[in-house]
Enzyme design. Structure first.
Site, PDB file in Angstrom:
ATOM      1  N   ASP A 279       2.526  11.287   8.956  1.00 10.83           N
ATOM      2  CA  ASP A 279       2.407  10.025   8.247  1.00 10.83           C
ATOM      3  C   ASP A 279       1.197  10.143   7.309  1.00 10.83           C
ATOM      4  O   ASP A 279       0.503  11.165   7.269  1.00 10.83           O
ATOM      5  CB  ASP A 279       2.291   8.858   9.239  1.00 10.83           C
ATOM      6  CG  ASP A 279       2.690   7.538   8.590  1.00 10.83           C
ATOM      7  OD1 ASP A 279       2.719   7.462   7.354  1.00 10.83           O
ATOM      8  OD2 ASP A 279       2.973   6.567   9.324  1.00 10.83           O
TER       9      ASP A 279
HETATM   10  C1  BGC Z   1       3.653   4.263   6.979  1.00  7.39           C
HETATM   11  C2  BGC Z   1       5.000   4.939   6.991  1.00  7.39           C
HETATM   12  C3  BGC Z   1       5.472   5.184   5.583  1.00  7.39           C
HETATM   13  C4  BGC Z   1       4.431   6.007   4.849  1.00  7.39           C
HETATM   14  C5  BGC Z   1       4.817   6.359   3.428  1.00  7.39           C
HETATM   15  C6  BGC Z   1       2.666   4.948   6.051  1.00  7.39           C
HETATM   16  O1  BGC Z   1       1.512   4.187   5.864  1.00  7.39           O
HETATM   17  O2  BGC Z   1       3.136   4.224   8.288  1.00  7.39           O
HETATM   18  O3  BGC Z   1       5.908   4.149   7.730  1.00  7.39           O
HETATM   19  O4  BGC Z   1       6.725   5.804   5.578  1.00  7.39           O
HETATM   20  O5  BGC Z   1       3.220   5.252   4.809  1.00  7.39           O
HETATM   21  O6  BGC Z   1       4.710   5.293   2.575  1.00  7.39           O
END
Ligand code: BGC
Length: 729
Positions: A279
């Protein structure tokens, strides 16, 4: 082994391999500052060359400040591809995007209810349709990878991401999650209308102890295996191509650094062969937030050795630099790098990216068309839960004079939540969208019989006097409360109770003696114990989507019969956040001392404008052996005056077990539709896997004994005979 990939891999330098494992945000190739890009977004030629040509980065993600049209997205994809073509090996970029509840970063796309709303439909077909439409419309914009669906269980109602989940139950989440994956991926992720799904966020993200986003979770191994793994396992079995890792820590170990989760469990036990992506910034956070790595370089080493394939870095080249150094120093083997690069290249190949599979835009004639709109409207209708309806307050009569008030009455933000055109969804109302708020949909139906009292803020004092004054001239009040849009830590709260300003509005209105219909639009079950008894009817939507205003108006006026059921327990008190599948001691009410399980509304609850009766629950056997299949049948009748949908829910209770059994667990459900007066016999099958649990040795077992099957208010028991303990098949 794929020869094409092996030949390509053999040609790649270490820098090119590590480039493939690097994922950067669009901020790194666009003009403006990170997180504050210029709007409208423009690409920066020099940075684009640096990212794509100099560093041979494998993946780019995200949107910038606001969604783009499919045409603009394609221009961005083309600009990136033109630079890829100038690289030594022309390996295509894998573009990833948060297509949540539809292609939410593509302007004009069809948006469905958020996952918790979709879960309230208890409808696998609608989940599959959402996946299908989301994939189609994301591909219409040229992007082959969507960071969806979320398979985390939403078992802490304070957590600001609970609306991104399919709710608290293992079976419901697994069924709807796998249906969504099937809709997104079909049989071939390389099909022009399909893409690669990305399950989020492996593992244990949905239960932070404090309820705040990305704070520590403590999950015993038994619970992890019995609750948190199965929804992911089901979605992997449906073919999910990629998975994203939990940003948080579990039992003191940040998941991004944990080989027990990322390799032993994910690869060895669950057999997942697809791509594992971090993430946002999560390798760096091992050093800066979690403090398990003394340096950034050590963080990279830990994450790669734990099992990460691709790092969502996402703002710089530090990951690339440190990983190259680590391999050169011998701290990480090149064979380890090759394993990840193979998976990345394989995904690109399966997606058809090497063939230049971005189909022309005219291959997407259904984009935002009538068929998809109808599907999203149907999902919105079925996502609304009628929690309470005293003395048939609902549906309204068209000649009734109605006061509409409250902060969620005239905003698409409370219908859609976050991940809507922008991360926080804060610009949704400014887009001149062709969708109705509740107010717009009701005005269209009621004309001058509707009075509207504006309230814009959810937390500040509302103009209660004006609403009370207006209430004197109407027959009934529709008060729309709840939450606006938020995403991730922006939604952290200290108090689950609905804001006092909103509670005060209902308290004051109730003194007028006019019936109150409470409409709650929100991302989590904000507590309403202080006002629930003051309202004659309560309708609830967990961000039911762009068509939610229309759906609510139809339900308020009786044109649509509500059929949503709660996918989570709606708690009543702040210190009684107990899920439906709790243990027996949590249900006890000893000697008049308060306690017991008394939520505001139970998991699975949801009323209709018609009534259903359940009869003749029968089991094919009263005594079975381990490998037997038992059939459970029940007759469901529509005993009311109108056609309606019902969710037939089968719960199972293991009466005694070597690990304390839950009161009950959902094992099967079926959504059916019956004409007034009609009946139908529904048959379910249960087998060994449904009776199994994770035993004292932390392995799946079945134990002999008595099991109770419950459907509605009927129940029947059967006995499992065999005495030996067998591992789960
Ligand atoms: C979130 C994810 C997301 C990623 C990309 C993160 O902050 O936890 O769910 O897919 O950002 O935007």
């Amino acid at each position: 082994m794929d020869q094409f990939i092996e030949e390509l891999l053999a040609k790649m330098t270490l820098a090119e391999k590590v480039g493939q494992m690097t994922q950067l945000t669009i901020d790194t190739i666009a003009n403006g500052k990170a997180y504050k890009l210029d709007f409208p977004l423009t690409l920066n030629e020099e940075q684009l060359i640096e990212v794509v040509q100099d560093y041979a980065v494998g993946s780019i993600l995200n949107v910038g400040p606001l969604a783009h049209t499919p045409k603009r997205w394609r221009e961005i994809m083309d600009a990136i591809a033109s630079k890829v073509n100038k690289t030594r090996l022309s390996i295509p970029i894998l573009y990833g995007i948060d297509s949540i509840h539809g292609a939410s970063y593509v302007m004009g796309a069809t948006l469905f209810p958020q996952q918790l709303g979709l879960a309230a439909t208890w409808n696998r077909d609608l989940a599959e349709k959402m996946g299908e439409v989301s994939a189609y419309e994301t591909k219409a914009a040229g992007m082959p990878w969507a960071f969806s669906p979320v398979l985390d269980l939403g078992r802490n109602p304070v957590w600001p991401r609970i609306w991104e989940t399919f709710g608290e139950d293992v079976y419901l989440a697994g069924e709807l999650g796998s249906a969504t994956v099937r809709g997104m991926q079909g049989d071939d992720i390389g099909h022009p209308h399909k893409l690669a799904a990305c399950l989020k966020h492996f593992l244990g993200y949905g239960v932070p102890l404090s309820g705040r986003d990305r704070t520590p979770a403590y999950v015993p191994a038994r619970q992890l295996a019995e609750y948190h793994v199965p929804p992911f396992a089901k979605a992997f079995a449906a073919g999910a191509a990629t998975v994203m890792i939990n940003s948080g820590e579990m039992n003191g170990i940040p998941v991004h650094s944990d080989p027990a989760i990322l390799t032993d469990l994910l690869r060895d036990e669950l057999g997942f062969t697809g791509l594992v992506v971090t993430d946002w910034e999560d390798i760096q956070y091992l050093h800066t937030r979690h403090r398990v790595a003394e340096t950034q370089k050590e963080a990279v080493r830990m994450a790669i050795q734990a099992g990460i394939d691709m790092s969502m870095v996402p703002l710089d080249f530090t990951f690339t630099k440190y990983l190259i150094e680590l391999v050169e120093e011998g701290a990480i083997s090149e064979a380890r790098i090759d394993a990840s690069v193979r998976r990345i290249l394989q995904l690109k190949r399966d997606l058809g990216l090497f063939k230049g599979m971005v189909e022309p835009q005219d291959q997407y004639p259904l984009f935002a068309g009538a068929e998809f709109k109808a599907a999203s409207l149907e999902a919105s209708r079925q996502a609304i839960v009628l929690c309470k309806n005293e003395e048939s307050t609902l549906p309204l009569q068209k000649n009734q004079k109605v006061l509409l008030c409250g902060p969620s009455a005239d905003t698409l933000r409370s219908l859609n939540g976050g991940w809507t055109y922008s991360w926080q969804g804060e610009l949704t109302d400014e887009q001149s969208l062709p969708f109705s708020t509740i107010k717009a949909a009701l005005v269209a139906q009621l004309g001058t019989n509707l009075t509207y009292e504006k309230a814009v803020d959810f937390a500040k004092e509302l103009d209660i006097d004006a609403a009370v004054k207006a209430a004197k001239h109407v027959d009934v009040i529709v008060a729309c409360l709840g939450e606006t849009s938020y995403t991730e830590f922006y939604g952290n709260i200290d108090n689950l109770t609905l804001e006092e300003a909103q509670l005060n509005l209902i308290k004051a209105l109730s003194k007028t003696g006019k019936p109150i219909i409470l409409v709650l639009l929100q991302g989590r079950p904000r507590l309403i114990a202080e006002i629930a008894d003051l309202c004659q009817a309560i309708l609830l939507g967990f961000y039911p989507g762009n068509e939610g205003g229309q759906a609510l108006a139809e339900i308020l006026l009786g044109e649509t019969c509500p059929s949503g059921k709660l996918p989570i327990t709606y708690p009543k008190h702040p210190n009684a956040l107990i899920t439906y599948d709790h243990k027996h001691p949590e249900n006890l009410e000893l000697q008049g001392v308060l306690g017991g399980f008394k939520p505001q509304f139970e998991f699975g609850h949801g009323l209709s404008y018609t009534t259903f009766a359940y009869n003749n629950l029968s089991l094919s056997q009263s005594s079975i052996h381990e490998n037997d299949v038992i059939q459970v049948s029940v007759e469901v009748s529509n005993t009311g005056q109108s056609r309606g949908k019902e969710v037939v829910q089968l719960y199972l209770s293991d009466l005694y077990a070597s690990v304390t059994p839950s009161i009950k667990r959902l094992k099967r459900f079926e959504k059916i539709e019956l004409e007034a007066g009609a009946s139908k016999v529904i048959t379910f099958q249960l087998s060994k896997d449904d009776l199994a649990f994770v035993g004292r040795e932390n392995r799946w077992i079945v134990e002999p004994g008595t099991f109770k099957v419950m459907i509605s208010d009927l129940s029947a028991e059967f006995v499992l005979q065999k005495t030996s303990k067998l591992a789960k098949a």
